[in-house]
Design a protein around this motif. Structure first.
Motif, PDB file in Angstrom:
ATOM      1  N   LEU B  54       0.886  -1.258   0.006  1.00 22.80           N
ATOM      2  CA  LEU B  54      -0.184  -0.073  -0.041  1.00 22.80           C
ATOM      3  C   LEU B  54       0.847   1.146  -0.069  1.00 22.80           C
ATOM      4  N   PRO B  55       0.677   2.234  -0.992  1.00 25.93           N
ATOM      5  CA  PRO B  55       1.685   3.143  -1.075  1.00 25.93           C
ATOM      6  C   PRO B  55       1.359   4.093   0.054  1.00 25.93           C
ATOM      7  N   ASN B  56       2.303   5.084   0.421  1.00 23.24           N
ATOM      8  CA  ASN B  56       2.112   6.218   1.543  1.00 23.24           C
ATOM      9  C   ASN B  56       1.727   5.614   2.678  1.00 23.24           C
ATOM     10  N   LEU B  57       2.409   4.301   3.280  1.00 26.42           N
ATOM     11  CA  LEU B  57       1.906   3.873   4.284  1.00 26.42           C
ATOM     12  C   LEU B  57       0.150   3.757   4.279  1.00 26.42           C
ATOM     13  N   ASP B  58      -0.459   3.531   3.369  1.00 23.95           N
ATOM     14  CA  ASP B  58      -1.897   3.610   3.263  1.00 23.95           C
ATOM     15  C   ASP B  58      -2.666   4.764   3.630  1.00 23.95           C
ATOM     16  N   ALA B  59      -1.813   5.949   3.481  1.00 22.65           N
ATOM     17  CA  ALA B  59      -2.548   7.212   3.919  1.00 22.65           C
ATOM     18  C   ALA B  59      -3.088   7.861   2.599  1.00 22.65           C
ATOM     19  N   VAL B  60      -4.238   8.333   2.591  1.00 23.39           N
ATOM     20  CA  VAL B  60      -4.955   9.259   1.518  1.00 23.39           C
ATOM     21  C   VAL B  60      -3.950  10.662   1.407  1.00 23.39           C
ATOM     22  N   PRO B  61      -3.476  10.824   0.092  1.00 22.53           N
ATOM     23  CA  PRO B  61      -2.669  11.995  -0.024  1.00 22.53           C
ATOM     24  C   PRO B  61      -3.379  13.194   0.786  1.00 22.53           C
ATOM     25  N   GLU B  62      -2.404  14.142   1.591  1.00 28.50           N
ATOM     26  CA  GLU B  62      -3.119  15.069   2.383  1.00 28.50           C
ATOM     27  C   GLU B  62      -3.888  16.164   1.381  1.00 28.50           C
ATOM     28  N   ARG B  63      -3.393  16.338  -0.049  1.00 34.00           N
ATOM     29  CA  ARG B  63      -4.153  17.216  -0.875  1.00 34.00           C
ATOM     30  C   ARG B  63      -5.519  16.549  -0.997  1.00 34.00           C
ATOM     31  N   GLU B  64      -5.894  15.435  -0.944  1.00 35.02           N
ATOM     32  CA  GLU B  64      -7.015  14.782  -1.138  1.00 35.02           C
ATOM     33  C   GLU B  64      -7.931  14.939   0.128  1.00 35.02           C
ATOM     34  N   GLN B  65      -7.353  14.971   1.365  1.00 36.31           N
ATOM     35  CA  GLN B  65      -8.048  15.084   2.558  1.00 36.31           C
ATOM     36  C   GLN B  65      -9.140  16.107   2.590  1.00 36.31           C
ATOM     37  N   VAL B  66      -8.998  17.052   1.619  1.00 36.14           N
ATOM     38  CA  VAL B  66     -10.059  18.160   1.573  1.00 36.14           C
ATOM     39  C   VAL B  66     -11.368  17.515   1.104  1.00 36.14           C
ATOM     40  N   HIS B  67     -11.316  16.423   0.388  1.00 36.38           N
ATOM     41  CA  HIS B  67     -12.583  15.780   0.019  1.00 36.38           C
ATOM     42  C   HIS B  67     -13.155  15.048   1.028  1.00 36.38           C
ATOM     43  N   TYR B  68     -12.449  14.711   2.031  1.00 39.59           N
ATOM     44  CA  TYR B  68     -12.984  13.714   3.447  1.00 39.59           C
ATOM     45  C   TYR B  68     -13.305  14.762   4.611  1.00 39.59           C
ATOM     46  N   GLY B  69     -13.424  16.109   4.280  1.00 36.90           N
ATOM     47  CA  GLY B  69     -13.580  16.923   5.600  1.00 36.90           C
ATOM     48  C   GLY B  69     -12.465  17.088   6.334  1.00 36.90           C
ATOM     49  N   GLY B  70     -11.224  17.280   5.595  1.00 35.04           N
ATOM     50  CA  GLY B  70      -9.982  17.399   6.164  1.00 35.04           C
ATOM     51  C   GLY B  70      -9.560  16.234   6.827  1.00 35.04           C
TER      52      GLY B  70
END
Lengths: 207, 559
Positions: B54-70
């Motif tokens: 899983l890339p990035n230790l399975d974290a959603v990229p920070e710039r995409e967190q805006v889609h998930y309420g930050g």
């Protein structure tokens, strides 16, 4: 970000000074030393000095986030936190590469800045205590310094360092060697058993 | 006029899957309308990825967190999350409400925590007894055979306890408590003889039946990767269970990427004639006609569709002659509880990752009094620290590595879920002028806890602390002073409530709209009260029961 040095010195001045620095680790060939007008590869120490390790200006590598110097520092810190023992350590597990990739594909600028600051703080401490870059120190001295930095930073709630350490730890134990050689990893455990003597498992579960 | 389908079900989640299965099995040509995209059981899951894959230790990229309420979010679970900024809603000033949705085939049946508890006789009687909310038009006895029915099919593992406030069910073998949970249970029973700790009752197969195996479902492998989807089909979801069963009848049609817009009402017959949908991609409208309509679009989603179903006969929304449509929005009071640790037991560990915790059924206003009405139960679990502690503990090098080879100490958490009282002022309405990108009016949510809810929350925290302390736990801390904002328990209910009186409720005892006899609502919207148990099992039973009766009424020519 600009790719020019942030200090008042010109790159040429600093590069010419690099020849006098002893004990610096030569940067491997093939890596970009952008703006190196003299065609020489700068030493890590110099690269660190160039950027003060607070920007990624020093020596950039295409497709990577960390400069050569920053990456070498990250490698040393990763190795010191999770060394090779009877099992592979953070370097064998590719931890610095995972983190560099995260900086490119995961982190926003604010987080990137926190990483650079966190790394620079370690290097700054080396310069203050020993008058030279962290990567230039003897391994035993590095270990001693990082141990004290670790204790201070975690006691003081230094979030930059905590982020660095916890990510190194996570990247290691999420890696194949970290999960399967250092710890126990069982992708399909079968029915849950609630009470098992620890000695039958022998190590912490990786997941 | 012949209809396109005998039955139209809007929504493919927990309730919609059950409605579809039961209707299709009764010979009705059934259409399921899902607003989200298709998900293929197994193929679209990420449960066979190892951590290092899983890339990035399975974290959603920070710039995409805006889609998930930050919020930070595991990337391996993001495929079941909506981009919230693309699906806005509004809330009343100073009244936050979190609306957590799952817009894909299977809905939140792919995202739920799989806790499965029956409501009890005292829950169905509560509104009548203390006067809050409408009297439920059904009692436990009406639903008990349907609980049996859905439990046998879905597969619920659990331990029979003989408690009146938490009826036993048709259980598959329970999962095990671990050693420290057993210690906690025994000490709790000693300190509080009328409180009980039991293993979480959960929709995981521990002994699959032939029927379950025939659907391709297998035993739970204790991987605890459920939020990625389970390729073993070991936990109940629409995709693992109800939709495949419905498909086997040959009577099922499923459309995805079509958003339920409104229910079409035929003033000539007084019945619903179909459902208007908006194509999520082309934004084109079309109408499917059907002889009966089941709304299973989630509590708030079904209310939105009904409020948007305006006609001369129903200017404020279909079947809203009572003005109760959208009212009595509830959630469970959450964010309660405590944590602590227990020294010792260093020689004990466990094997596998159990996908459930334990449960402490309600005792307030059952065996112990309180200065509020209703009560709460606690979920919880005990486990040993893992390598994550290494990120924050002092020490580096071989010593750190050596230390993390051994699991850390035992800690326990308790999370209370309290019954929120129905209150007609807590409501959803259509936003007066804002619409979503499909032209559908946004939902406006106006919801806050009442005095009873907050009193209960404070007592739940005290009880959690006291129980852990009495059992010898140390470092015991309350989870927080204030409960989470409503919506955070993701147990939203009410808005299209059942009741006996058409003047004060929208649905009758068969989940049939009082005003529109062939319109049924069987998701969380129908709930007249929340009880304190996780509600999904009740939605399943209510949906199956309503589908049964709807098919009978249709056969008898009543609707």
């Amino acid at each position: 970000m600009s790719s020019s040095p942030s200090s008042g010195f010109s790159r040429r001045q600093l590069l010419s000074g690099s020849a006098r620095l002893a004990g610096g680790l030569a940067v491997g060939g093939g890596l970009s030393a952008c703006g190196s007008s003299e065609g020489k590869e700068p030493t890590d120490e110099l690269a660190a000095k160039l950027a003060g390790l607070t920007t990624r200006d020093a020596v950039r590598r295409p497709g990577h986030f960390f400069s050569v110097a920053q990456f070498r520092l990250l490698e040393r810190i990763s190795d010191l936190i999770i060394p090779d023992t009877d099992t592979p350590g953070a370097l064998a597990a590719g931890v610095p590469q995972v983190i560099d990739r995260m900086m490119v594909t995961w982190a926003l600028a604010e987080t990137q800045g926190e990483w650079l600051e966190g790394l620079a703080a370690i290097d700054t401490r080396a310069r203050r205590e020993h008058g030279m870059a962290f990567v230039g120190l003897e391994p035993a001295v590095q270990f001693d310094l990082l141990s004290r930095h670790d204790a201070d930073a975690l006691s003081n709630g230094d979030q930059n360092y905590r982020q660095i350490k916890s990510t190194i730890v996570e990247a290691y134990y999420s890696s194949e060697p970290g999960a399967t050689k250092e710890l126990r990893y069982d992708p399909v455990p079968g029915p849950y058993q609630g009470c098992v003597p620890f000695e039958e498992i022998g190590r912490t579960w990786a997941t | 006029m012949t209809a396109d389908f005998d039955a139209i079900v809007v929504g493919s989640g927990m309730s919609g899957g059950w409605a579809a299965k039961e209707l299709a099995e009764r010979g009705l040509k059934t259409l399921v309308i899902e607003r989200g995209r298709h998900i293929e059981h197994g193929a679209d899951y990420t449960d066979f990825k190892a951590p290092w894959e899983l890339p990035n230790l399975d974290a959603v990229p920070e710039r995409e967190q805006v889609h998930y309420g930050g919020r930070a979010l595991p990337a391996s679970m993001a495929h079941f999350r909506i981009k919230e900024d693309e699906h806005p809603y509004s809330v009343a000033e100073g009244k936050p409400f979190r609306w957590f949705r799952g817009y894909h085939l299977g809905g939140r049946s792919l995202m739920w925590a799989r806790q499965s508890y029956r409501m009890s006789e005292m829950d169905f009687e509560a509104n009548k007894k203390d006067g809050y909310g409408n009297d439920w038009p059904i009692r436990y006895g009406d639903l008990a055979p349907w609980y049996d029915h859905v439990e046998r099919f879905a597969g619920i593992s659990g331990q029979a306890e003989g408690l009146p406030q938490l009826p036993d069910g048709q259980f598959q073998p329970p999962m095990e408590l671990n050693c420290v949970e057993e210690v906690f249970r025994d000490r709790l029973h000693e300190a509080y003889p009328t409180r009980r700790l039991t293993i979480g009752r959960c929709a995981h197969l521990t002994q699959p039946t032939e029927e379950q195996q025939a659907l391709g479902r297998g035993e739970c492998q204790a991987r605890s990767l459920c939020p990625r989807g389970c390729s073993y089909g070991a936990y109940f979801s629409s995709l693992s269970a109800t939709l495949p069963a419905a498909r086997k009848t040959g009577n099922l049609t499923v459309v995805t990427d079509e958003i339920g817009h409104s229910v079409v009402h035929d003033p000539a017959t007084g019945k619903a004639s179909g459902v208007r949908v908006v194509d999520a991609v082309t934004r084109e409208h079309k109408v499917y006609t059907g002889r009966i309509v089941f709304l299973c679009a989630s509590a708030i989603g079904s209310a939105q569709i009904m409020l948007n179903s305006r006609s001369e006969k129903f200017p404020t929304g279909i079947a809203n002659s009572s003005d109760m449509l959208g009212r009595n929005l509830m959630d469970h009071v959450s964010g309660l509880g405590a944590n602590g640790y227990l020294p010792g037991y260093a020689d004990q560990y466990y094997k596998g990752r159990r996908p459930t915790g334990f449960y402490i059924p309600r005792f307030r206003n059952v065996t112990e009094d309180a200065d509020f009405v209703r009560g709460y139960g606690f979920q919880g679990g005990a486990s040993r620290g893992d390598w994550r502690r290494g990120g924050g503990q002092i020490g580096i090098g071989a010593e750190l590595k050596q230390d993390l080879r051994t699991p850390g100490g035992w800690s326990v958490w308790l999370a209370g879920f309290g019954e929120m009282l129905p209150n007609p002022d807590n409501r959803v309405t259509l936003h007066p002028n804002k619409v979503d990108k499909w032209g559908i009016p946004l939902l406006h949510i106006d919801c806050a806890y009442g005095e009873n809810d907050l009193k209960m929350a404070r007592q739940a925290n005290r009880d959690a602390v006291d129980m852990l302390k009495a059992a010898g736990f140390q470092g015991v801390r309350e989870r927080g002073d204030e409960p989470h904002e409503p919506g955070r328990a993701i147990h939203e209910m009410g808005t299209v409530g059942m009741g006996r009186d058409p003047k004060t409720s929208v649905l009758n005892g068969f989940n049939q709209a009082h005003d529109v006899p062939n319109l049924f609502v069987t998701d969380g919207a129908c709930m007249a009260s929340t009880a304190c148990q996780n509600p999904s099992l009740t939605y399943m039973a209510i949906s199956a029961r309503a589908a049964h009766h709807a098919a009978e009424f249709l056969k008898e020519g009543k609707i």
